[in-house]
Enzyme design. Structure first.
Site, mmCIF file in Angstrom:
data_model
loop_
_atom_site.group_PDB
_atom_site.id
_atom_site.type_symbol
_atom_site.label_atom_id
_atom_site.label_comp_id
_atom_site.label_asym_id
_atom_site.label_seq_id
_atom_site.Cartn_x
_atom_site.Cartn_y
_atom_site.Cartn_z
ATOM 1 N N ARG A 159 0.862 -1.175 0.000
ATOM 2 C CA ARG A 159 0.000 0.000 0.000
ATOM 3 C C ARG A 159 0.902 1.230 0.000
ATOM 4 O O ARG A 159 2.044 1.185 0.463
ATOM 5 C CB ARG A 159 -0.899 0.016 1.238
ATOM 6 N N LYS A 184 -1.750 -2.601 7.537
ATOM 7 C CA LYS A 184 -3.026 -2.166 8.064
ATOM 8 C C LYS A 184 -3.357 -2.945 9.337
ATOM 9 O O LYS A 184 -3.101 -4.140 9.424
ATOM 10 C CB LYS A 184 -4.110 -2.410 7.006
ATOM 11 N N HIS A 256 -2.069 2.160 -6.155
ATOM 12 C CA HIS A 256 -2.759 0.918 -5.821
ATOM 13 C C HIS A 256 -2.830 -0.016 -7.021
ATOM 14 O O HIS A 256 -2.999 -1.231 -6.852
ATOM 15 C CB HIS A 256 -4.167 1.218 -5.300
ATOM 16 N N ARG A 259 -0.073 -2.412 -6.747
ATOM 17 C CA ARG A 259 -0.413 -3.468 -5.782
ATOM 18 C C ARG A 259 -1.336 -4.507 -6.428
ATOM 19 O O ARG A 259 -1.141 -5.711 -6.268
ATOM 20 C CB ARG A 259 -1.076 -2.831 -4.559
ATOM 21 N N HIS A 282 -3.830 -9.199 3.785
ATOM 22 C CA HIS A 282 -5.278 -9.127 3.977
ATOM 23 C C HIS A 282 -5.684 -9.923 5.208
ATOM 24 O O HIS A 282 -5.277 -11.076 5.374
ATOM 25 C CB HIS A 282 -6.013 -9.675 2.750
ATOM 26 N N TYR A 291 -9.557 -10.748 -6.917
ATOM 27 C CA TYR A 291 -8.607 -11.051 -7.987
ATOM 28 C C TYR A 291 -8.987 -12.321 -8.730
ATOM 29 O O TYR A 291 -8.554 -12.519 -9.869
ATOM 30 C CB TYR A 291 -7.203 -11.168 -7.408
#
Length: 335
Positions: A159, A184, A256, A259, A282, A291
Site C-alpha cells: 500500500r 493495516k 494501488h 499493488r 489481507h 482477484y
C-alpha cells in the site's frame, strides 16, 4: 445545546488513539472526513465550524452532505459509504456523551449504505509495469530513487502508506533480501524480495546519503516521502512510459494499481489465493477473492476441468413449403 468542538477533539485525540489504539494514519483519515462534513455544515448553517452544535448534525443534514460529496466532489458510492461509516463511528461515541441526542443519533444510524456496481479492479500487465520501471533516468540520484521506490511498491505489493512509512532499518539486503512491513491494523509481515528489486534498493542506498530521518525514501528536500509525492512520481513516469507503451496513453495510473498488478501476477504464478492474501496482508481472504474475478485464466481452467454433457446433434432440413415461399419472394416481378 451541546457544542460540537469539545466532542470531536476528545474523539480524535483521546478516544481513537488512546482508548481504541487507532494508528495516526487512521486518525488522519477520520479527521479528513470530519473536515469535509464541518465545512459543508458551516456553509449551510452560516456559522463557524467552532460554533456548530451536535444537535445541528441531524439525519437530514447528513443525507444532504452525502449527496453533496457525490454531486460536487464527484465521489463514488464507495467513498460516500466510507464517509457515512466515519460519521456513524463518531455518533456511537457521542451516544455515551450526550444521552439527550439518542433519538437523533438513532436516525443517523438508520441511514443505509448505498449499493453500487462492483467493477473489476484495474491493473497493469507485465509489459506496462516494465515500461514504467524503465522510465526513470538512472544517471541521476532522483531517478535511482524513483526506480527503487516504484519497483519495491510493485514487487512487494505495498500500500502507498506502507511504502512511504517503510524504515531503512527494516530493510535487509543480506543473502536473502527482505523487508519488514507494518501494514493495516498494525500487523507486521516480512516480505522476501527479488534480487532485481534488491539491486535497485542497493543502488538507492548508495546515493541516499547520511540522513537523519529513519524512513527509507526521501523527497528532494531530504524529508520523508509523502503519499502525494509518490503519486506525483508515479504519474510522471507513467506519462513518460506511454511514449514507448501505447496502452498506457490517456490512463491515470495510481499506486494501488501496482499493488493490484502484483496480486494478479502472483495469483497467475501460484494459483493459490491464500498465498496472495498472505503476501498482501489481507486479514480476510474474502478481500483477496476480487482477484479471482478479474483473472480469466482461473475461469478458463475451471471450464477446461469440467466435462461438458454429450448432446444429440441434428441437421435442420427446411420443409418444401418454406423453400417454395422463399423462391417465390426472390422471383422477378412480371414485366
Amino acid at each position: 445545546m451541546t457544542f460540537l468542538a469539545p466532542l470531536i477533539t476528545r474523539f480524535l485525540r483521546d478516544h481513537m488513539p488512546r482508548q481504541r489504539g487507532y494508528s495516526p494514519h487512521s486518525c488522519e483519515t477520520y479527521a479528513h472526513g470530519f473536515r469535509l462534513l464541518f465545512t459543508y455544515a458551516a456553509g449551510r448553517l452560516r456559522q463557524k465550524p467552532s460554533q456548530l452544535h451536535i444537535e445541528q448534525l441531524d439525519a437530514a443534514l447528513i443525507m444532504d452532505f452525502l449527496g453533496h460529496i457525490e454531486r460536487e466532489r464527484g465521489n463514488g458510492a464507495t467513498t460516500r459509504n466510507l464517509r457515512l461509516a466515519t460519521i456513524k463511528t463518531f455518533m456511537r461515541y457521542v451516544e455515551f456523551q450526550v444521552p439527550s441526542a439518542l433519538e437523533q443519533i438513532g436516525q443517523i444510524h438508520a441511514i443505509p449504505t448505498k449499493r453500487h456496481d462492483q467493477k473489476l479492479v484495474r491493473h497493469l500487465v507485465m509489459d506496462e509495469v516494465r515500461a514504467i520501471l524503465n522510465a526513470p533516468d538512472l544517471t541521476r540520484r532522483l531517478g535511482i530513487r524513483d526506480r527503487a521506490m516504484m519497483h519495491l511498491c510493485f514487487a512487494a505489493g505495498l500500500r502507498v502508506s506502507e511504502l512511504v512509512e517503510a524504515m531503512a532499518a527494516n530493510l535487509s539486503l543480506q543473502r536473502t533480501p527482505s523487508l519488514l512491513v507494518k501494514g493495516k491494523g498494525r500487523k507486521e509481515r516480512c516480505l522476501p524480495l527479488w534480487k532485481e528489486t534488491a539491486a535497485d534498493l542497493r543502488a538507492w542506498l548508495t546515493v541516499r546519503g547520511d540522513v537523519r530521518v529513519p524512513e527509507l525514501f526521501l523527497n528532494a528536500e531530504g524529508a520523508p516521502m509523502t503519499r502525494a509525492g509518490f503519486e506525483y512520481v508515479l504519474e510522471k513516469h507513467a506519462r513518460a512510459a506511454a511514449e514507448t507503451c501505447p496502452s498506457l496513453r490517456d490512463r491515470s495510473i495510481s499506486p494501488h494499481q501496482l499493488r493490484h498488478s502484483c496480486a494478479v501476477i502472483m495469483l497467475q504464478a501460484t494459483h493459490d489465493i491464500r498465498k496472495v492474501a498472505l503476501w498482501l496482508g489481507h486479514a480476510d481472504i474474502r478481500t483477496t477473492e476480487v482477484y479471482l474475478r478479474m483473472d480469466p485464466s482461473e475461469k478458463l481452467e475451471a471450464v477446461e476441468a469440467v466435462v461438458p454433457p454429450e448432446l444429440r446433434r441434428g441437421r435442420f432440413r427446411a420443409p418444401d413449403a418454406l423453400i417454395a415461399s422463399l423462391l417465390a419472394d426472390t422471383s422477378p416481378p412480371p414485366a
